[in-house]
Enzyme design. Structure first.
Site, PDB file in Angstrom:
ATOM      1  N   ASN A   1      12.576  47.125 -45.789  1.00 34.87           N
ATOM      2  CA  ASN A   1      11.853  48.282 -46.179  1.00 34.87           C
ATOM      3  C   ASN A   1      11.280  48.892 -44.711  1.00 34.87           C
ATOM      4  OD1 ASN A   1      10.865  50.540 -47.392  1.00 34.87           O
ATOM      5  ND2 ASN A   1      10.917  49.335 -49.078  1.00 34.87           N
TER       6      ASN A   1
ATOM      7  N   SER B   1       7.368  48.786 -50.671  1.00 32.68           N
ATOM      8  CA  SER B   1       7.224  50.129 -50.069  1.00 32.68           C
ATOM      9  C   SER B   1       5.780  50.062 -49.969  1.00 32.68           C
ATOM     10  CB  SER B   1       7.243  51.128 -51.267  1.00 32.68           C
ATOM     11  OG  SER B   1       6.529  52.414 -50.901  1.00 32.68           O
TER      12      SER B   1
ATOM     13  N   PHE C   1       6.714  56.860 -54.165  1.00 33.48           N
ATOM     14  CA  PHE C   1       7.615  56.955 -55.408  1.00 33.48           C
ATOM     15  C   PHE C   1       7.661  58.148 -56.260  1.00 33.48           C
ATOM     16  CE2 PHE C   1       7.582  52.059 -55.792  1.00 33.48           C
ATOM     17  CZ  PHE C   1       8.471  51.811 -54.699  1.00 33.48           C
TER      18      PHE C   1
ATOM     19  N   ASN D   1       3.738  52.361 -49.930  1.00 35.39           N
ATOM     20  CA  ASN D   1       2.944  53.639 -50.366  1.00 35.39           C
ATOM     21  C   ASN D   1       2.564  53.446 -51.624  1.00 35.39           C
ATOM     22  OD1 ASN D   1       3.332  54.561 -47.715  1.00 35.39           O
ATOM     23  ND2 ASN D   1       5.501  55.064 -48.401  1.00 35.39           N
ATOM     24  N   THR D   2       2.628  52.420 -52.564  1.00 32.42           N
ATOM     25  CA  THR D   2       1.970  52.382 -53.804  1.00 32.42           C
ATOM     26  C   THR D   2       1.237  51.030 -53.593  1.00 32.42           C
ATOM     27  OG1 THR D   2       4.084  52.954 -55.182  1.00 32.42           O
ATOM     28  CG2 THR D   2       2.745  51.622 -56.018  1.00 32.42           C
TER      29      THR D   2
ATOM     30  N   ASN E   1       6.871  57.847 -43.702  1.00 29.79           N
ATOM     31  CA  ASN E   1       6.849  58.721 -44.992  1.00 29.79           C
ATOM     32  C   ASN E   1       5.833  57.943 -45.819  1.00 29.79           C
ATOM     33  OD1 ASN E   1       8.165  57.614 -47.749  1.00 29.79           O
ATOM     34  ND2 ASN E   1       9.300  56.394 -45.806  1.00 29.79           N
TER      35      ASN E   1
ATOM     36  N   LYS F   1      14.370  43.648 -52.429  1.00 33.11           N
ATOM     37  CA  LYS F   1      14.116  44.384 -51.039  1.00 33.11           C
ATOM     38  C   LYS F   1      12.552  43.819 -50.463  1.00 33.11           C
ATOM     39  CE  LYS F   1      14.583  48.716 -49.009  1.00 33.11           C
ATOM     40  NZ  LYS F   1      15.055  49.875 -49.019  1.00 33.11           N
TER      41      LYS F   1
HETATM   42  C1  LIG Z   1      11.868  59.584 -46.541  1.00 31.89           C
HETATM   43  C2  LIG Z   1      12.410  57.681 -46.667  1.00 31.89           C
HETATM   44  C3  LIG Z   1      11.993  57.639 -48.059  1.00 31.89           C
HETATM   45  C4  LIG Z   1      12.298  56.391 -48.476  1.00 31.89           C
HETATM   46  N1  LIG Z   1      12.399  55.982 -49.918  1.00 31.89           N
HETATM   47  C5  LIG Z   1      12.535  54.648 -50.233  1.00 31.89           C
HETATM   48  C6  LIG Z   1      12.529  54.234 -51.654  1.00 31.89           C
HETATM   49  O1  LIG Z   1      12.202  55.073 -52.491  1.00 31.89           O
HETATM   50  N2  LIG Z   1      12.743  53.193 -52.024  1.00 31.89           N
HETATM   51  C7  LIG Z   1      13.131  52.154 -50.926  1.00 31.89           C
HETATM   52  O2  LIG Z   1      13.292  50.772 -51.450  1.00 31.89           O
HETATM   53  N3  LIG Z   1      13.132  52.389 -49.692  1.00 31.89           N
HETATM   54  C8  LIG Z   1      12.891  53.816 -49.305  1.00 31.89           C
HETATM   55  N4  LIG Z   1      13.130  54.116 -47.964  1.00 31.89           N
HETATM   56  C9  LIG Z   1      13.295  52.942 -46.884  1.00 31.89           C
HETATM   57  C10 LIG Z   1      14.880  52.859 -46.570  1.00 31.89           C
HETATM   58  O3  LIG Z   1      15.473  52.819 -47.882  1.00 31.89           O
HETATM   59  C11 LIG Z   1      14.963  51.917 -45.591  1.00 31.89           C
HETATM   60  O4  LIG Z   1      14.819  50.637 -45.931  1.00 31.89           O
HETATM   61  C12 LIG Z   1      13.869  52.199 -44.359  1.00 31.89           C
HETATM   62  O5  LIG Z   1      14.065  53.739 -43.879  1.00 31.89           O
HETATM   63  C13 LIG Z   1      14.874  51.410 -42.993  1.00 31.89           C
HETATM   64  O6  LIG Z   1      16.057  52.204 -42.510  1.00 31.89           O
HETATM   65  P1  LIG Z   1      16.299  53.158 -41.581  1.00 31.89           P
HETATM   66  O7  LIG Z   1      15.303  52.620 -40.400  1.00 31.89           O
HETATM   67  O8  LIG Z   1      17.801  53.362 -41.380  1.00 31.89           O
HETATM   68  O9  LIG Z   1      15.623  54.373 -42.252  1.00 31.89           O
HETATM   69  C14 LIG Z   1      12.905  55.359 -47.622  1.00 31.89           C
HETATM   70  C15 LIG Z   1      12.926  55.616 -46.276  1.00 31.89           C
HETATM   71  C16 LIG Z   1      12.822  56.917 -46.029  1.00 31.89           C
HETATM   72  C17 LIG Z   1      12.722  57.386 -44.379  1.00 31.89           C
END
Ligand SMILES: Cc1cc2nc3c(=O)[nH]c(=O)nc-3n(C[C@H](O)[C@H](O)[C@H](O)COP(=O)(O)O)c2cc1C
Length: 372
Positions: free
Chosen positions: A252, A183, A114, A185-186, A110, A223
């Site tokens: 993350n 993140s 934000f 992405n920023t 993704n 984080k």
């Molecule tokens: C679609 C998507 C959007 C996410 N958006 C955020 C976010 O806004 N802020 C954040 O701290 N992590 C975000 N994450 C990261 C998740 O909180 C997590 O740290 C990461 O996906 C690893 O866990 P997982 O493998 O169980 O998905 C996002 C993950 C996904 C898949």
């Protein structure tokens, strides 16, 4: 309890991931989804920062970015729900498409960037939630994940101001707060993990939190990314301990494509989550547990797709865990399954509580005791 996911899940996966997510939020908002929150095994209780977690399984940030479905998520059985990332001003995020499924690896990429309704909208929703649901009982622990706007980032001071604003706006409405500097992405965000900027950022947000003189000041968690080099991770641990943050969320998404580089969608920019992230993020978790000598509670997240994965995170040093991507492929039944099997694993290994098993893998057994 009827599990609708076997029917609904495949239908959702016929939509593009962002539309499927919007439909899922819509379904949850109806409040008609079945309750899966039975009483949790007492072995799974966790008390951290003065907060009582009925179980260690949390909804990771990014699913409920704008705090729209907190109560329905608790009804699915989560012990904690983390909303956000929220930015000070509303912003749209990156252009679509910005989210991709890699089903072969139970992974996602993704680059939302934000997309957020902003602090004010979040504050209103949290206040409504507290008014409606929390006056009577506390179903679980509510975290709020803070970020910064894309275009308020010319200097470290500007970035810090965004996080400080988040603390002032939302601390009174959160059980815990997260400073998200990880993140991918920023642009420039992850440089806030460097020693100098990180120290400045954390000192300022801690001061803002304490400045509010709340009766119950929320713990502040950082984080971090799974892509930090060893020496950078050591610096993050040192700064975290020195300034006195309360915990870390590890990790993350990753910018690495290891494990998926053979797939066509691997070329998409963004953060990779799900199964291929598990090993990397669990390694970082174990390292951080050792670097902080078990003194800082850690939340393990990244690639958990089974009860055994959840237990491995705990043994590597996580006091709590979170999931996101595996829910897309397996549905909320996974939360129940983790909660059902964890007590069995603990008993098998001779632990009487979850807390006892934290970090067992990293140090032998039980909590790490710093020498001397
Ligand atoms: C679609 C998507 C959007 C996410 N958006 C955020 C976010 O806004 N802020 C954040 O701290 N992590 C975000 N994450 C990261 C998740 O909180 C997590 O740290 C990461 O996906 C690893 O866990 P997982 O493998 O169980 O998905 C996002 C993950 C996904 C898949």
């Amino acid at each position: 309890m009827i599990d609708l996911f076997p029917v609904v899940g495949p239908l959702l996966r016929r939509l593009d991931p962002e539309s499927a997510h919007a439909v899922t939020l819509g379904l949850l908002r109806t409040g008609l989804t079945p309750s899966m929150a039975g009483a949790d095994d007492p072995m799974l209780r966790m008390r951290l920062w003065g907060l009582d977690f009925p179980n260690p399984v949390g909804m990771a940030a990014g699913f409920d970015k704008n705090a729209e479905v907190i109560a329905p998520l608790f009804r699915l059985g989560f012990g904690a729900v983390e909303v956000g990332t929220v930015t000070p001003q509303p912003q749209p995020g990156n252009p679509r498409p910005r989210c991709f499924r890699l089903p072969e690896q139970q992974a996602m990429i993704n680059r939302y960037g934000f997309n957020s309704h902003g602090h004010q909208a979040m504050a209103a929703r949290l206040a409504a939630y507290h008014y409606r649901y929390r006056r009577f009982r506390r179903p679980g622990v509510l975290g709020v994940n803070l970020g910064r706007n894309k275009d308020s980032a010319d200097s470290v001071a500007d970035s810090v101001a965004d996080y400080v604003a988040g603390v002032y706006q939302l601390a009174a409405l959160a059980d815990y707060l997260v400073i998200n500097v990880s993140s991918p992405n920023t642009p420039g965000l992850r440089t806030l993990q460097d020693r100098g900027p990180l120290t400045e950022l954390l000192v300022r947000v801690l001061a803002a939190r304490d400045d509010l003189c709340l009766k119950r000041p929320p713990p502040l968690l950082l984080k971090i990314a799974p892509d930090l080099a060893d020496e950078d991770l050591a610096a993050v641990a040192e700064v975290g301990l020195a300034v006195g943050i309360d915990g870390m969320i590890v990790t993350n998404t990753t910018v690495s494509r290891s494990g998926v580089d053979h797939l066509p969608l691997a070329v998409e920019a963004g953060g990779l989550s799900g199964r291929p992230l598990f090993e990397r993020s669990t390694r970082v978790l174990g390292s951080l547990y050792r670097l902080t000598a078990g003194k800082l509670p850690l939340v393990g997240v990244g690639g958990i797709a089974s009860p055994a994965d959840a237990y491995a995170k705990i043994r590597a040093g996580a006091s709590l865990i979170q999931l996101y991507t595996a829910l897309v492929y397996q549905g909320p039944q996974l939360v129940r399954e983790i909660k059902r099997q964890l007590p069995e694993f603990l008993k098998r290994d001779g632990f009487t509580s979850l807390a006892e098993s934290v970090g067992a893998e990293s140090v032998g057994a039980g909590h790490f005791q710093a020498p001397g």
